[in-house]
Design an enzyme around this catalytic site. Structure first.
Site, short mmCIF file in Angstrom:
data_model
loop_
_atom_site.label_atom_id
_atom_site.label_comp_id
_atom_site.label_asym_id
_atom_site.label_seq_id
_atom_site.Cartn_x
_atom_site.Cartn_y
_atom_site.Cartn_z
CB CYS A 153 9.90 -1.37 3.43
SG CYS A 153 9.42 -1.12 1.71
CG HIS A 211 4.54 0.55 4.46
ND1 HIS A 211 5.69 0.66 5.22
CD2 HIS A 211 4.93 0.01 3.27
CE1 HIS A 211 6.71 0.20 4.52
NE2 HIS A 211 6.29 -0.21 3.33
CD GLU A 212 2.37 -2.19 1.24
OE1 GLU A 212 2.83 -1.95 0.11
OE2 GLU A 212 3.07 -2.69 2.15
CG HIS A 239 5.39 1.30 -1.26
ND1 HIS A 239 6.73 1.49 -1.55
CD2 HIS A 239 5.36 0.43 -0.23
CE1 HIS A 239 7.46 0.77 -0.72
NE2 HIS A 239 6.66 0.12 0.11
ZN ZN Z 1 7.18 -1.05 1.68
#
Ligand code: ZN
Length: 190
Positions: free
Chosen positions: A95, A137-138, A141
């Site tokens: 990341c 993953h995004e 966030h």
């Molecule tokens: Zn990330």
């Protein structure tokens, strides 16, 4: 286009939930363009708006292809519609908010996502493998969830220790003054 400052773990904005995008205007397009520049300069494959300090449900992604015809785009207001909860994939994940750290993370192999493009049009996509990993993953966030939250306890503790050291090295935090018999016990030799 300009590059934006990437926030490092420890910055509270990374733990906040981003807000729905309602205005699909020039400012959104400019932000997405700046995020692309920032992501490419950092050699990342994904970047969420939280990571540049903006609480909007927007991320950019890009995976270089051998033929030079890179795959990627800007994704607004994504919603996970389906995930192969039984069919999982294992792989290393990193990341841009945790520079230099990579740990194994288990994710669904296939997902289906609804989202809007920069023009506000609704889209739907099915993704598999590495692409599914990036999008998950995004999307995490945008909800204030970070990849370290998916790690086994030992890996998570190590990752958090290493990022604390990184912040001190970079001058983002003051080193904690050692207390007798206290904090130093938990530190790894370097
Ligand atoms: Zn990330």
């Amino acid at each position: 286009m300009s590059r934006l400052e990437i926030r490092i773990f420890g910055d509270p904005v990374l733990r906040q939930r981003a807000h729905e995008v309602e205005d699909f205007d020039g400012r959104l397009a400019k932000l997405a363009g700046d995020m692309f520049d920032t992501m490419r300069a950092a050699e990342g494959v994904g970047l969420a708006a939280n990571q540049v300090g903006v609480l909007k449900r927007l991320f950019t992604w890009e995976v270089p292809q051998e033929d030079g015809d890179d795959l990627g785009g800007a994704v607004v207001n994504p919603t996970l519609l389906d995930a192969s909860e039984e069919d999982l994939q294992d792989g290393e994940e990193g990341c841009l908010s945790f520079p230099g750290l990579f740990y194994p993370v288990q994710r669904p192999l296939r997902i289906e996502v609804g989202y809007q493009d920069l023009g506000g049009d609704h889209q739907k996509v099915q993704l598999e493998g590495y692409f599914a990993r990036i999008w998950l993953h995004e999307m995490d966030h945008l909800n204030g969830i970070l990849f370290v939250d998916h790690l086994a306890k030992h890996d998570k503790q190590e990752a958090l220790r290493r990022i604390r050291d990184y912040r001190i090295e970079q001058g983002l935090d003051d080193p904690t003054p050692p207390k007798p018999g206290g904090l130093l016990l938990g530190r790894r030799p370097r």
